[in-house]
Design a protein around this motif. Structure first.
Motif, PDB file in Angstrom:
ATOM      1  N   LEU A   1     -34.975  -9.981 -38.947  1.00 47.80           N
ATOM      2  CA  LEU A   1     -35.934 -10.210 -40.035  1.00 47.80           C
ATOM      3  C   LEU A   1     -37.118  -9.245 -39.899  1.00 47.80           C
ATOM      4  O   LEU A   1     -37.679  -8.786 -40.902  1.00 47.80           O
ATOM      5  N   VAL A   2     -37.497  -8.935 -38.657  1.00 50.92           N
ATOM      6  CA  VAL A   2     -38.569  -7.953 -38.430  1.00 50.92           C
ATOM      7  C   VAL A   2     -38.147  -6.582 -38.951  1.00 50.92           C
ATOM      8  O   VAL A   2     -38.932  -5.870 -39.602  1.00 50.92           O
ATOM      9  N   LEU A   3     -36.884  -6.192 -38.676  1.00 49.27           N
ATOM     10  CA  LEU A   3     -36.385  -4.911 -39.168  1.00 49.27           C
ATOM     11  C   LEU A   3     -36.397  -4.874 -40.694  1.00 49.27           C
ATOM     12  O   LEU A   3     -36.713  -3.841 -41.300  1.00 49.27           O
ATOM     13  N   CYS A   4     -36.012  -6.014 -41.317  1.00 49.51           N
ATOM     14  CA  CYS A   4     -36.040  -6.080 -42.789  1.00 49.51           C
ATOM     15  C   CYS A   4     -37.458  -5.881 -43.321  1.00 49.51           C
ATOM     16  O   CYS A   4     -37.674  -5.165 -44.299  1.00 49.51           O
ATOM     17  N   MET A   5     -38.429  -6.528 -42.662  1.00 43.38           N
ATOM     18  CA  MET A   5     -39.820  -6.383 -43.106  1.00 43.38           C
ATOM     19  C   MET A   5     -40.276  -4.930 -42.994  1.00 43.38           C
ATOM     20  O   MET A   5     -40.960  -4.410 -43.882  1.00 43.38           O
ATOM     21  N   HIS A   6     -39.925  -4.276 -41.896  1.00 42.71           N
ATOM     22  CA  HIS A   6     -40.304  -2.873 -41.714  1.00 42.71           C
ATOM     23  C   HIS A   6     -39.720  -2.012 -42.836  1.00 42.71           C
ATOM     24  O   HIS A   6     -40.432  -1.189 -43.453  1.00 42.71           O
ATOM     25  N   ASP A   7     -38.428  -2.203 -43.112  1.00 43.68           N
ATOM     26  CA  ASP A   7     -37.772  -1.394 -44.137  1.00 43.68           C
ATOM     27  C   ASP A   7     -38.352  -1.674 -45.524  1.00 43.68           C
ATOM     28  O   ASP A   7     -38.529  -0.751 -46.332  1.00 43.68           O
ATOM     29  N   LYS A   8     -38.666  -2.932 -45.799  1.00 45.37           N
ATOM     30  CA  LYS A   8     -39.284  -3.257 -47.102  1.00 45.37           C
ATOM     31  C   LYS A   8     -40.685  -2.649 -47.199  1.00 45.37           C
ATOM     32  O   LYS A   8     -41.111  -2.195 -48.273  1.00 45.37           O
ATOM     33  N   GLY A   9     -41.387  -2.611 -46.057  1.00 48.17           N
ATOM     34  CA  GLY A   9     -42.702  -1.974 -46.049  1.00 48.17           C
ATOM     35  C   GLY A   9     -42.607  -0.490 -46.394  1.00 48.17           C
ATOM     36  O   GLY A   9     -43.457   0.063 -47.113  1.00 48.17           O
TER      37      GLY A   9
ATOM     38  N   ARG B   1     -49.612  -5.010 -45.690  1.00 47.16           N
ATOM     39  CA  ARG B   1     -49.467  -6.419 -45.282  1.00 47.16           C
ATOM     40  C   ARG B   1     -48.111  -6.663 -44.609  1.00 47.16           C
ATOM     41  O   ARG B   1     -48.030  -7.291 -43.550  1.00 47.16           O
ATOM     42  N   VAL B   2     -47.051  -6.129 -45.228  1.00 52.30           N
ATOM     43  CA  VAL B   2     -45.704  -6.357 -44.685  1.00 52.30           C
ATOM     44  C   VAL B   2     -45.533  -5.659 -43.334  1.00 52.30           C
ATOM     45  O   VAL B   2     -44.991  -6.234 -42.387  1.00 52.30           O
ATOM     46  N   LEU B   3     -46.044  -4.421 -43.219  1.00 48.22           N
ATOM     47  CA  LEU B   3     -45.876  -3.660 -41.983  1.00 48.22           C
ATOM     48  C   LEU B   3     -46.684  -4.267 -40.835  1.00 48.22           C
ATOM     49  O   LEU B   3     -46.205  -4.312 -39.684  1.00 48.22           O
ATOM     50  N   LEU B   4     -47.892  -4.709 -41.114  1.00 42.59           N
ATOM     51  CA  LEU B   4     -48.696  -5.335 -40.066  1.00 42.59           C
ATOM     52  C   LEU B   4     -48.063  -6.645 -39.590  1.00 42.59           C
ATOM     53  O   LEU B   4     -48.093  -6.955 -38.391  1.00 42.59           O
ATOM     54  N   GLU B   5     -47.502  -7.413 -40.528  1.00 40.78           N
ATOM     55  CA  GLU B   5     -46.813  -8.652 -40.146  1.00 40.78           C
ATOM     56  C   GLU B   5     -45.572  -8.348 -39.304  1.00 40.78           C
ATOM     57  O   GLU B   5     -45.304  -9.014 -38.297  1.00 40.78           O
ATOM     58  N   ALA B   6     -44.834  -7.301 -39.699  1.00 42.59           N
ATOM     59  CA  ALA B   6     -43.650  -6.907 -38.933  1.00 42.59           C
ATOM     60  C   ALA B   6     -44.056  -6.432 -37.537  1.00 42.59           C
ATOM     61  O   ALA B   6     -43.388  -6.752 -36.540  1.00 42.59           O
ATOM     62  N   ASN B   7     -45.168  -5.677 -37.445  1.00 40.08           N
ATOM     63  CA  ASN B   7     -45.650  -5.187 -36.160  1.00 40.08           C
ATOM     64  C   ASN B   7     -46.028  -6.354 -35.241  1.00 40.08           C
ATOM     65  O   ASN B   7     -45.698  -6.353 -34.044  1.00 40.08           O
ATOM     66  N   LYS B   8     -46.668  -7.351 -35.808  1.00 40.79           N
ATOM     67  CA  LYS B   8     -47.086  -8.529 -35.035  1.00 40.79           C
ATOM     68  C   LYS B   8     -45.871  -9.287 -34.514  1.00 40.79           C
ATOM     69  O   LYS B   8     -45.811  -9.661 -33.328  1.00 40.79           O
ATOM     70  N   GLU B   9     -44.900  -9.515 -35.390  1.00 40.34           N
ATOM     71  CA  GLU B   9     -43.684 -10.236 -34.977  1.00 40.34           C
ATOM     72  C   GLU B   9     -42.908  -9.441 -33.925  1.00 40.34           C
ATOM     73  O   GLU B   9     -42.374 -10.017 -32.966  1.00 40.34           O
ATOM     74  N   ALA B  10     -42.825  -8.118 -34.082  1.00 41.69           N
ATOM     75  CA  ALA B  10     -42.087  -7.286 -33.133  1.00 41.69           C
ATOM     76  C   ALA B  10     -42.728  -7.349 -31.743  1.00 41.69           C
ATOM     77  O   ALA B  10     -42.023  -7.389 -30.723  1.00 41.69           O
ATOM     78  N   LYS B  11     -44.056  -7.356 -31.674  1.00 43.02           N
ATOM     79  CA  LYS B  11     -44.736  -7.467 -30.380  1.00 43.02           C
ATOM     80  C   LYS B  11     -44.468  -8.816 -29.725  1.00 43.02           C
ATOM     81  O   LYS B  11     -44.259  -8.899 -28.512  1.00 43.02           O
ATOM     82  N   GLN B  12     -44.461  -9.882 -30.536  1.00 45.49           N
ATOM     83  CA  GLN B  12     -44.204 -11.217 -29.982  1.00 45.49           C
ATOM     84  C   GLN B  12     -42.779 -11.314 -29.415  1.00 45.49           C
ATOM     85  O   GLN B  12     -42.534 -12.033 -28.449  1.00 45.49           O
ATOM     86  N   LEU B  13     -41.862 -10.559 -30.025  1.00 48.15           N
ATOM     87  CA  LEU B  13     -40.468 -10.592 -29.583  1.00 48.15           C
ATOM     88  C   LEU B  13     -40.146  -9.505 -28.564  1.00 48.15           C
ATOM     89  O   LEU B  13     -38.989  -9.364 -28.146  1.00 48.15           O
ATOM     90  N   ASP B  14     -41.184  -8.717 -28.171  1.00 46.68           N
ATOM     91  CA  ASP B  14     -41.004  -7.624 -27.200  1.00 46.68           C
ATOM     92  C   ASP B  14     -39.987  -6.599 -27.673  1.00 46.68           C
ATOM     93  O   ASP B  14     -39.174  -6.091 -26.895  1.00 46.68           O
ATOM     94  N   LEU B  15     -40.049  -6.231 -28.949  1.00 43.01           N
ATOM     95  CA  LEU B  15     -39.148  -5.222 -29.511  1.00 43.01           C
ATOM     96  C   LEU B  15     -39.852  -3.871 -29.462  1.00 43.01           C
ATOM     97  O   LEU B  15     -40.444  -3.409 -30.449  1.00 43.01           O
ATOM     98  N   ASN B  16     -39.782  -3.226 -28.313  1.00 39.26           N
ATOM     99  CA  ASN B  16     -40.572  -2.014 -28.089  1.00 39.26           C
ATOM    100  C   ASN B  16     -40.191  -0.876 -29.035  1.00 39.26           C
ATOM    101  O   ASN B  16     -41.058  -0.176 -29.575  1.00 39.26           O
TER     102      ASN B  16
END
Length: 478
Positions: A190-198, A212-227
């Motif tokens: 879902l994080v990847l989808c948000m990035h692509d939609k951004g 808004r979408v990219l910052l939310e995706a960035n926040k979720e990716a950090k929480q999931l440790d998706l470097n």
């Protein structure tokens, strides 16, 4: 006979016990292969180098136990790790080897996954070829009704249309993918989808929505440790801020993203950050630090890479196909040797089973023959018993009849004795008296003889009469 049965029983017991032990060990090792592959796949966006290590461990175990499904998946996971490490040559080699194994075992789901992975390799440099592989994978996913495979396919196809500048078409695929990932509760993708939609919103000049979408995706990716994902999102955010002339925000995004690319050791992404640093300084009009030559060098390298990657991957595909054919021939030879060994093992077991069956049949026949003889003997004994019962019954009747006859005769003898004592005693007493009288001379001799003859005649008549009565069964008594 019992010794033969015991021997065959222990031979078969040992054979099947050994087979069960092998089966248990295979199950244990195959579970370890599955665990390592899953572990490697889960950290592909955080530590792709570790993904390759886990896949190599799984591959070694899978080959040791001849677990072909595990070998195929291990090569696929290894290819994914190399893809995120930007090792395209190794990734395509891994993918094609994996595809060959999945085809051998007729695993459609595995084939669909690998086609999707190969499409990802072509996604940045050969859009039509990438779509060709995605469509192959999508056909399999639709045939199997596999939403877990369709979701990344829609995401990847959307990315191809994004590169082809068909942004609205790309957004349609991204939304399809987003819906499937939401249903599957897959937070990572879902994080990847948000990035692509951004990215789409950015290219449609909807900067506020994109931010808004990219910052939310960035926040979720950090929480999931998706470097890897954080580094990629920061690159897009930096491009967005550079376009909007938000230089300090862009510089912050570039600095953060560069740190993440160092962690994941992705050289191509590091080069991208250098290029975006150049664009930032150029937009700031800080020409001394812009390093104009960086743009030309990077563009040339990027263009050369884009032109050569597709050719190199295609060449590697042909090389891997040839190697796959060679491996297939070797596999067929090994399979033939294995089949021969298996045939003789089965033949030996079948022979032992046939001997066992023969012994069982022989034993059953002997038992049947013995039972038949015992049945005949039992019938003969039963018949003789019936004869004895009839003879005994007849003897009892004869005994009863003789007993009754003796009883009648005893009765007659008793009557005879009584009659004799009563009827004959009188004449005998008279005879004795005459004899006494004649001895004393008290009676005339002729007269005495006459009277004695008369007594003897009476005695004779009584005896004849008694004899007639004894021999006359019709008479009841005297």
């Amino acid at each position: 006979m019992r010794k033969y049965f015991i021997f065959i029983f222990f031979v078969l017991f040992g054979f099947f016990a050994h087979a069960d032990e092998l089966k248990d060990n295979l199950g244990l090792d195959s579970n370890e292969v599955i665990r390592l592959n899953k572990q490697g796949f889960d950290i592909r966006l955080t530590n792709p180098a570790q993904t390759v290590k886990d896949a190599n461990k799984a591959l070694a175990i899978a080959k040791k136990i001849n677990y072909k499904a595990g070998v195929a998946e291990s090569y696929r996971i290894k290819g994914i790790g190399n893809f995120y490490l930007d090792n395209s040559d190794e990734a395509i080699d891994n993918y094609l080897t994996s595809l060959n194994y999945f085809t051998q075992i007729n695993d459609l789901n595995g084939e669909g996954k690998v086609n999707n992975n190969i499409g990802n390799l072509y996604r940045n440099n050969d859009f039509d070829l990438a779509l060709e592989f995605y469509k192959k994978s999508l056909a399999i996913a639709e045939k199997l009704s596999d939403n877990q495979l369709m979701a990344p396919l829609y995401l990847n196809m959307g990315t191809v249309y994004y590169y082809k500048k068909s942004f609205n078409q790309a957004l349609i695929y991204y939304n399809k993918s987003n819906d499937l990932y939401a249903a599957l509760k897959d937070s990572v993708n879902l994080v990847l989808c948000m990035h692509d939609k951004g990215l789409i919103y950015f290219n449609l000049n909807q900067f506020g929505k994109a931010e808004r979408v990219l910052l939310e995706a960035n926040k979720e990716a950090k929480q999931l440790d998706l470097n890897v994902t954080v580094a990629s999102i920061d690159l897009t955010i930096a491009k967005l801020y550079i376009t909007q002339s938000k230089f300090s925000d862009a510089e912050k995004a570039i600095r953060e993203g560069s740190n993440y690319t160092t962690i994941v050791k992705n050289e191509k992404m590091q080069a991208d950050y250098k290029y975006y640093s150049y664009l930032l300084e150029l937009k700031r009009k800080n020409y001394e630090q812009a390093l104009y030559y960086l743009q030309d060098i990077y563009k040339k390298d990027s263009l050369a890479q884009s032109q050569n990657v597709s050719i190199r991957i295609t060449g590697i595909r042909e090389q891997v196909k040839q190697q796959a054919r060679q491996r297939e021939n070797e596999f067929l030879l090994q399979r033939q040797a294995y089949d021969r060994g298996k045939f003789w093992a089965v033949a030996i077991v079948a022979g032992l089973l046939m001997v066992l069956v023969g012994l069982l049949v022989s034993n059953v026949k002997r038992k049947a023959k013995t039972n038949s003889q015992l049945t005949s003997l039992n019938a003969e004994v039963s018949r003789q018993k019936d004869n004895l019962d009839r003879i005994n019954h007849h003897l009892e009747e004869i005994i009863d009849e003789r007993t009754k006859d003796l009883q009648v005769k005893n009765k007659k003898l008793s009557e005879y004795s009584s009659y004799l004592s009563h009827q004959i005693r009188g004449p005998i007493a008279t005879l004795k008296g005459l004899m006494n009288l004649e001895r004393e001379g008290l009676v005339d001799q002729p007269e005495c003889i006459k009277m004695m003859n008369k007594c003897v005649s009476e005695i004779d008549d009584k005896i004849i009469e008694m004899s007639d009565m004894l021999h006359d069964p019709g008479r009841a008594g005297f």
